[in-house]
Motif scaffolding. Structure first.
Motif, PDB file in Angstrom:
ATOM      1  N   TRP A  85    -114.736 -37.341 -70.794  1.00  0.00           N
ATOM      2  CA  TRP A  85    -113.452 -36.812 -71.264  1.00  0.00           C
ATOM      3  C   TRP A  85    -112.302 -37.425 -70.472  1.00  0.00           C
ATOM      4  CZ3 TRP A  85    -111.268 -34.718 -75.249  1.00  0.00           C
ATOM      5  CH2 TRP A  85    -110.017 -34.146 -75.120  1.00  0.00           C
ATOM      6  N   LEU A  86    -112.455 -37.486 -69.158  1.00  0.00           N
ATOM      7  CA  LEU A  86    -111.404 -38.076 -68.328  1.00  0.00           C
ATOM      8  C   LEU A  86    -111.209 -39.553 -68.661  1.00  0.00           C
ATOM      9  CD1 LEU A  86    -112.239 -36.325 -64.942  1.00  0.00           C
ATOM     10  CD2 LEU A  86    -110.213 -35.938 -66.376  1.00  0.00           C
ATOM     11  N   ALA A  87    -112.311 -40.273 -68.880  1.00  0.00           N
ATOM     12  CA  ALA A  87    -112.197 -41.690 -69.251  1.00  0.00           C
ATOM     13  C   ALA A  87    -111.510 -41.836 -70.605  1.00  0.00           C
ATOM     14  CB  ALA A  87    -113.581 -42.336 -69.272  1.00  0.00           C
ATOM     15  N   TYR A  88    -111.816 -40.935 -71.520  1.00  0.00           N
ATOM     16  CA  TYR A  88    -111.127 -40.923 -72.815  1.00  0.00           C
ATOM     17  C   TYR A  88    -109.619 -40.775 -72.617  1.00  0.00           C
ATOM     18  CZ  TYR A  88    -109.452 -39.031 -77.251  1.00  0.00           C
ATOM     19  OH  TYR A  88    -108.736 -38.789 -78.397  1.00  0.00           O
ATOM     20  N   LYS A  89    -109.220 -40.009 -71.608  1.00  0.00           N
ATOM     21  CA  LYS A  89    -107.806 -39.805 -71.286  1.00  0.00           C
ATOM     22  C   LYS A  89    -107.271 -40.895 -70.349  1.00  0.00           C
ATOM     23  CE  LYS A  89    -106.959 -35.843 -73.303  1.00  0.00           C
ATOM     24  NZ  LYS A  89    -105.872 -35.694 -74.249  1.00  0.00           N
ATOM     25  N   PHE A 130    -116.246 -44.643 -77.544  1.00  0.00           N
ATOM     26  CA  PHE A 130    -117.475 -44.536 -76.747  1.00  0.00           C
ATOM     27  C   PHE A 130    -117.460 -43.257 -75.920  1.00  0.00           C
ATOM     28  CE2 PHE A 130    -119.482 -45.234 -72.591  1.00  0.00           C
ATOM     29  CZ  PHE A 130    -120.765 -45.631 -72.957  1.00  0.00           C
ATOM     30  N   ASN A 131    -116.364 -43.009 -75.223  1.00  0.00           N
ATOM     31  CA  ASN A 131    -116.287 -41.855 -74.326  1.00  0.00           C
ATOM     32  C   ASN A 131    -116.193 -40.531 -75.067  1.00  0.00           C
ATOM     33  OD1 ASN A 131    -116.471 -42.590 -71.446  1.00  0.00           O
ATOM     34  ND2 ASN A 131    -114.916 -44.065 -72.074  1.00  0.00           N
ATOM     35  N   ILE A 132    -115.497 -40.485 -76.172  1.00  0.00           N
ATOM     36  CA  ILE A 132    -115.428 -39.212 -76.899  1.00  0.00           C
ATOM     37  C   ILE A 132    -116.783 -38.889 -77.527  1.00  0.00           C
ATOM     38  CG2 ILE A 132    -114.594 -39.982 -79.165  1.00  0.00           C
ATOM     39  CD1 ILE A 132    -113.347 -36.909 -77.233  1.00  0.00           C
ATOM     40  N   ILE A 133    -117.489 -39.906 -78.005  1.00  0.00           N
ATOM     41  CA  ILE A 133    -118.827 -39.683 -78.570  1.00  0.00           C
ATOM     42  C   ILE A 133    -119.764 -39.140 -77.496  1.00  0.00           C
ATOM     43  CG2 ILE A 133    -120.890 -40.860 -79.440  1.00  0.00           C
ATOM     44  CD1 ILE A 133    -118.957 -42.629 -81.103  1.00  0.00           C
ATOM     45  N   PHE A 134    -119.770 -39.756 -76.325  1.00  0.00           N
ATOM     46  CA  PHE A 134    -120.683 -39.293 -75.277  1.00  0.00           C
ATOM     47  C   PHE A 134    -120.226 -37.975 -74.664  1.00  0.00           C
ATOM     48  CE2 PHE A 134    -122.617 -43.443 -75.620  1.00  0.00           C
ATOM     49  CZ  PHE A 134    -123.951 -43.075 -75.593  1.00  0.00           C
ATOM     50  N   CYS A 135    -118.947 -37.720 -74.645  1.00  0.00           N
ATOM     51  CA  CYS A 135    -118.467 -36.413 -74.188  1.00  0.00           C
ATOM     52  C   CYS A 135    -119.038 -35.323 -75.099  1.00  0.00           C
ATOM     53  CB  CYS A 135    -116.941 -36.383 -74.197  1.00  0.00           C
ATOM     54  SG  CYS A 135    -116.251 -34.774 -73.745  1.00  0.00           S
TER      55      CYS A 135
END
Length: 125
Positions: free
Chosen positions: A40-44, A4-9
């Protein structure tokens, strides 16, 4: 949540890039990049609830302004019968530009709320 987060990033970076021909890119590029950085931070697995809340509040206020602004969302719906806003990327009609900006803010707010909820759930574990 990582997907989800990488897609929206990626989407928010693309949205920021599409602002090059916008009348006010100095406003919209930072708005979209703020969302991209938080995704991006949430992805990490790094969550910053205060940053989400700040974005949610500011973007919600700006979206409400876009609803009532001259040529805003209400004008698009009432005066222009919600005509297609996705027909061409060049918005030659001001109500199309304002409506697109509203929906961009809405997407940002929804994504930030989802990440905020996820961050809070993660804290309580």
């Amino acid at each position: 949540m990582k997907l989800f987060n990488i897609i929206f990033c990626i989407l928010f970076v693309l949205f920021a890039g599409l602002q090059y021909n916008d009348p006010d890119p100095y406003v919209w590029v930072p708005i979209y990049l703020y969302g991209a950085v938080l995704c991006w931070l949430a992805y990490k697995n790094k969550y910053y609830p205060k940053a989400y809340i700040t974005g949610i509040v500011l973007y919600t206020l700006y979206a409400v302004y876009k609803i009532f602004d001259r040529n805003g969302l209400l004008d698009w719906i009432n005066e222009h019968h919600a005509e297609n806003i996705a027909g061409t990327m060049k918005a030659e009609k001001p109500w199309i530009e304002e409506s697109r900006e509203f929906f961009g803010l809405l997407i940002l707010v929804i994504v930030l709320i989802i990440d905020l909820v996820f961050a809070r759930r993660k804290q309580h574990r």
